[in-house]
Design an enzyme around this catalytic site. Structure first.
Site, PDB file in Angstrom:
ATOM      1  N   LYS A 165       9.301   8.103  16.458  1.00  0.00           N
ATOM      2  CA  LYS A 165       9.061   8.146  17.903  1.00  0.00           C
ATOM      3  C   LYS A 165       8.244   9.380  18.306  1.00  0.00           C
ATOM      4  O   LYS A 165       7.348   9.299  19.130  1.00  0.00           O
ATOM      5  CB  LYS A 165      10.432   8.151  18.602  1.00  0.00           C
ATOM      6  CG  LYS A 165      10.396   8.061  20.093  1.00  0.00           C
ATOM      7  CD  LYS A 165      11.744   7.606  20.634  1.00  0.00           C
ATOM      8  CE  LYS A 165      12.774   8.697  20.711  1.00  0.00           C
ATOM      9  NZ  LYS A 165      12.791   9.480  21.940  1.00  0.00           N
ATOM     10  N   ASP A 211       0.820  -1.228   0.000  1.00  0.00           N
ATOM     11  CA  ASP A 211       0.000   0.000   0.000  1.00  0.00           C
ATOM     12  C   ASP A 211       0.849   1.271   0.000  1.00  0.00           C
ATOM     13  O   ASP A 211       0.304   2.368   0.028  1.00  0.00           O
ATOM     14  CB  ASP A 211      -1.031   0.003   1.138  1.00  0.00           C
ATOM     15  CG  ASP A 211      -0.390   0.012   2.523  1.00  0.00           C
ATOM     16  OD1 ASP A 211       0.827   0.166   2.626  1.00  0.00           O
ATOM     17  OD2 ASP A 211      -1.140  -0.138   3.513  1.00  0.00           O
ATOM     18  N   ARG A 266      -6.633  -1.796  -3.557  1.00  0.00           N
ATOM     19  CA  ARG A 266      -7.921  -2.295  -3.080  1.00  0.00           C
ATOM     20  C   ARG A 266      -8.858  -2.561  -4.266  1.00  0.00           C
ATOM     21  O   ARG A 266      -9.597  -3.543  -4.291  1.00  0.00           O
ATOM     22  CB  ARG A 266      -8.534  -1.240  -2.147  1.00  0.00           C
ATOM     23  CG  ARG A 266      -9.658  -1.747  -1.304  1.00  0.00           C
ATOM     24  CD  ARG A 266     -10.339  -0.600  -0.608  1.00  0.00           C
ATOM     25  NE  ARG A 266     -10.792   0.386  -1.587  1.00  0.00           N
ATOM     26  CZ  ARG A 266     -11.412   1.519  -1.299  1.00  0.00           C
ATOM     27  NH1 ARG A 266     -11.625   1.845  -0.053  1.00  0.00           N
ATOM     28  NH2 ARG A 266     -11.802   2.349  -2.244  1.00  0.00           N
ATOM     29  N   ASP A 320      -9.712   1.189  14.847  1.00  0.00           N
ATOM     30  CA  ASP A 320     -10.388   0.015  14.261  1.00  0.00           C
ATOM     31  C   ASP A 320     -11.902   0.095  14.386  1.00  0.00           C
ATOM     32  O   ASP A 320     -12.599  -0.865  14.091  1.00  0.00           O
ATOM     33  CB  ASP A 320      -9.923  -1.271  14.974  1.00  0.00           C
ATOM     34  CG  ASP A 320      -8.556  -1.751  14.498  1.00  0.00           C
ATOM     35  OD1 ASP A 320      -8.148  -1.370  13.392  1.00  0.00           O
ATOM     36  OD2 ASP A 320      -7.911  -2.512  15.243  1.00  0.00           O
TER      37      ASP A 320
END
Ligand code: SF4
Ligand code: SF4
Length: 375
Positions: free
Chosen positions: A299, A134, A141, A243
């Site tokens: 980070k 991706d 997709r 999610d």
């Protein structure tokens, strides 16, 4: 090359390399996507991470000029949830499923590479190929849809019949003929129940199949710089990704866990303690989070997300480490977000540190955050 690979042969070779979800399609451009991409550009719905030239996104031959066929793979990454230790009451973040084990880009490249080696053993080494994940401009997709690997849901994910939407996609362009597999129909299979749109905490799914990345908490957890002020509270304890619109999807209920051993080893726990992330060293980061797909933004972005999550936790335990960051951290983005988080938690120690920052910090953006946090 004048070689023809049948579906049966492709499936046999893929299953020998541990790939169960494999499909194939032609190298024809995704012409129908051109107009949709142009609308997305005109509505400012492309992220800076995406290729902005539509013709590069729809045309496989732009990436391999001899391309004749495309093999698509879906690598499942979701495993059973590990239990969270209950022994202490310290704030924890939430990490999206795709970012807990080894970086799925590496896994997709590895599995696709194994499949290419199996093809070369079978058909000779003289064909050209290119492996894409991706990170490439191509609309993978849509290619996965066209090759029957799944359907596209109203939450804009590819939904595979065995593993739901918890898969990472890979694409192999090659100059051999491969028998095309299924013919995708965009809405077939999505139940159209609207649960994903209802559950999205920010309204980023503005309509079925349409997402506004500027409102999407998954995109925002990856974008660097100061987090948009009006979306900080709704980010909750999300440390990386989101999610939500997948968790509520009926297609993800009871899906099989990934059989791949590489996805079972957690480098970034699902619910890590947040405070230790504020002082993680670069070496510790590189050896853990840096090996997952959450590592690519570095980070500072992860620590910024941890600070937002700590502010939302309103945990007293976070005040001291956040105050230390506001007083001493050399990175303005970290100081600015620490100021916001201290204001959200409140209390005497937080206000004292914010007052000092307002007086002595040299960075105007940090001063503004401190002032707003105090008022
Ligand atoms: S990932 Fe989260 S914020 Fe983005 S569309 Fe889905 S539910 Fe909404
Ligand atoms: S939640 Fe419902 S509408 Fe959304 S993708 Fe899943 S099945 Fe489709």
């Amino acid at each position: 090359m004048n070689i023809f690979i049948s579906n049966q042969k492709l499936n046999d070779l893929a299953s020998k390399t541990g790939i169960s979800e494999v499909g194939a399609t032609t190298a024809e451009p995704l012409a129908y996507m051109l107009e949709r991409l142009e609308i997305r550009i005109s509505e400012n719905r492309l992220t800076p991470f995406e290729e902005h030239n539509p013709s590069l996104r729809i045309s496989p031959v732009a990436l391999l000029d001899s391309c004749r066929s495309i093999i698509t793979i879906a690598i499942p990454y979701s495993g059973p949830e590990a239990p969270v230790p209950q022994s202490e009451d310290l704030p924890r973040g939430q990490v999206a499923r795709c970012a807990r084990a080894v970086d799925y880009h590496l896994l997709v490249e590895f599995k696709a590479g194994q499949l290419v080696r199996a093809l070369k053993q079978e058909y000779g080494a003289s064909f050209n190929h290119r492996i894409l994940t991706d990170r490439s401009p191509l609309l993978e997709r849509e290619l996965a849809l066209r090759s029957g690997l799944g359907i596209i849901g109203e939450n804009c994910t590819l939904i595979n019949c065995r593993y739901g939407s918890y898969t990472a996609l890979g694409t192999i362009l090659l100059d051999m003929d491969v028998e095309p597999t299924g013919i995708g129909v965009e809405t077939a299979g999505c139940k159209g129940c609207g649960k994903c749109l209802e559950a999205c905490p920010t309204g980023a799914l503005t309509a079925p199949f349409i997402i506004n990345p500027q409102l999407c908490l998954s995109y925002l957890s990856q974008a660097s710089g100061v987090y948009p002020r009006d979306l900080r509270a709704v980010a909750g304890n999300r440390l990386y990704g989101c999610d939500r619109c997948q968790e509520v999807c009926p297609h993800n209920e009871g899906v099989k866990p990934s059989p791949l051993p590489e996805t079972a080893f957690s480098l970034f726990p699902a619910k890590p303690l947040l405070i230790p992330l504020l002082s993680i060293t670069q070496r510790e980061f590189d050896l853990t989070i840096g090996l997952t797909s959450a590592g690519w933004r570095g980070k500072t972005t992860l620590q910024r997300n941890a600070i937002i999550a700590l502010g939302n936790s309103k945990s007293e335990a976070a005040v001291k480490p956040l105050a230390r960051l506001l007083e001493n951290d050399p990175r303005p983005v970290i100081r600015a977000q620490a100021a916001w988080a201290l204001g959200r938690i409140g209390g005497q120690r937080a206000r004292f540190t914010l007052g000092k920052s307002l007086r002595y910090d040299q960075n105007p953006a940090v001063k503004i955050e401190a002032e707003q946090a105090l008022t």
